[in-house]
Write an enzyme that holds these catalytic residues in place. Sequence first.
Site, mmCIF file in Angstrom:
data_model
loop_
_atom_site.group_PDB
_atom_site.id
_atom_site.type_symbol
_atom_site.label_atom_id
_atom_site.label_comp_id
_atom_site.label_asym_id
_atom_site.label_seq_id
_atom_site.Cartn_x
_atom_site.Cartn_y
_atom_site.Cartn_z
ATOM 1 N N GLY A 45 31.636 41.051 42.045
ATOM 2 C CA GLY A 45 32.558 41.606 43.025
ATOM 3 C C GLY A 45 31.921 41.646 44.398
ATOM 4 O O GLY A 45 30.694 41.672 44.527
ATOM 5 N N GLN A 50 30.672 44.407 52.961
ATOM 6 C CA GLN A 50 29.363 43.874 52.569
ATOM 7 C C GLN A 50 28.969 42.636 53.372
ATOM 8 O O GLN A 50 27.791 42.284 53.421
ATOM 9 C CB GLN A 50 29.337 43.545 51.070
ATOM 10 C CG GLN A 50 29.368 44.789 50.199
ATOM 11 C CD GLN A 50 29.289 44.414 48.732
ATOM 12 O OE1 GLN A 50 30.292 44.090 48.114
ATOM 13 N NE2 GLN A 50 28.083 44.442 48.171
ATOM 14 N N CYS A 92 24.351 46.441 42.616
ATOM 15 C CA CYS A 92 25.171 46.103 43.770
ATOM 16 C C CYS A 92 24.433 45.065 44.606
ATOM 17 O O CYS A 92 23.227 45.175 44.803
ATOM 18 C CB CYS A 92 25.410 47.364 44.607
ATOM 19 S SG CYS A 92 26.343 47.077 46.116
ATOM 20 N N LEU A 93 25.168 44.056 45.101
ATOM 21 C CA LEU A 93 24.544 43.008 45.916
ATOM 22 C C LEU A 93 23.949 43.579 47.203
ATOM 23 O O LEU A 93 23.056 42.972 47.782
ATOM 24 C CB LEU A 93 25.569 41.918 46.257
ATOM 25 C CG LEU A 93 26.120 41.124 45.066
ATOM 26 C CD1 LEU A 93 27.219 40.168 45.530
ATOM 27 C CD2 LEU A 93 25.006 40.358 44.352
ATOM 28 N N HIS A 134 33.986 50.427 41.791
ATOM 29 C CA HIS A 134 32.797 50.115 42.599
ATOM 30 C C HIS A 134 33.208 49.507 43.948
ATOM 31 O O HIS A 134 32.716 49.923 45.001
ATOM 32 C CB HIS A 134 31.891 49.155 41.820
ATOM 33 C CG HIS A 134 30.649 48.725 42.549
ATOM 34 N ND1 HIS A 134 29.383 49.120 42.162
ATOM 35 C CD2 HIS A 134 30.486 47.940 43.643
ATOM 36 C CE1 HIS A 134 28.493 48.584 43.012
ATOM 37 N NE2 HIS A 134 29.137 47.853 43.909
ATOM 38 N N GLU A 135 34.128 48.531 43.893
ATOM 39 C CA GLU A 135 34.551 47.848 45.127
ATOM 40 C C GLU A 135 35.402 48.772 46.004
ATOM 41 O O GLU A 135 35.298 48.739 47.228
ATOM 42 C CB GLU A 135 35.310 46.556 44.802
ATOM 43 C CG GLU A 135 34.518 45.528 43.992
ATOM 44 C CD GLU A 135 33.135 45.216 44.554
ATOM 45 O OE1 GLU A 135 32.955 45.278 45.784
ATOM 46 O OE2 GLU A 135 32.229 44.928 43.756
ATOM 47 N N HIS A 138 33.252 50.801 48.078
ATOM 48 C CA HIS A 138 32.756 50.095 49.269
ATOM 49 C C HIS A 138 33.728 50.253 50.436
ATOM 50 O O HIS A 138 33.310 50.404 51.585
ATOM 51 C CB HIS A 138 32.591 48.591 48.988
ATOM 52 C CG HIS A 138 31.261 48.232 48.377
ATOM 53 N ND1 HIS A 138 30.067 48.490 49.004
ATOM 54 C CD2 HIS A 138 30.946 47.613 47.218
ATOM 55 C CE1 HIS A 138 29.068 48.047 48.240
ATOM 56 N NE2 HIS A 138 29.577 47.518 47.144
HETATM 57 ZN ZN LIG Z 1 28.494 46.805 45.543
#
Ligand SMILES: [Zn+2]
Length: 169
Positions: A45, A50, A92-93, A134-135, A138
């Site tokens: 995701g 991000q 998480c990225l 999670h997204e 963000h």
């Molecule tokens: Zn993330």
Amino acid sequence: MIRPILKYGDSILHTPARPVDAVTADIVQLIDDMIETMYAAPGIGLAAPQIGVSLRIFVVDVSVGRDPAALLTLVNPEFVERDGTQLEEEGCLSVPGFNATVMRPTRAVVKSLDRAGAEQRHEASGLLARAFQHEMDHLDGTLFVDRLRGIKRDLIVRKIRKLSRAGKW
Ligand SMILES: [Zn+2]
């Protein structure tokens, strides 16, 4: 185009994102960049903040490119329903190298616009429900680290500060 992914500590990641006014050609281009960046990482995701764009858009693919039908684009998403709790390890990225167990709903129904600007509704459970939450976090300026408590959170934040000071973050 693959875009650089911002990391924990960048102010855009910690700021709530604005709704998208209309799904224009520029927004579709942004979505394509997000998809390319997510697959290149690779991740399941990616949210617009991000890659430095403070808009309420995220893309998700829990199959990581194996199933074309699993690629979802959600613009201006909103939860309609959320039930239950699951506790699983999550990463998480934007927080590379760190994982932690985070409590998430087991089931989620989300309404949003798709990449054509049409209304859509997704019912998710398990990993996809976790990814949606999670997204969505963000888009509200929240990272999984912010959902941790006490010692666990302090440990990750301290390590990130240390990496940051050493120019390795
Ligand atoms: Zn993330």
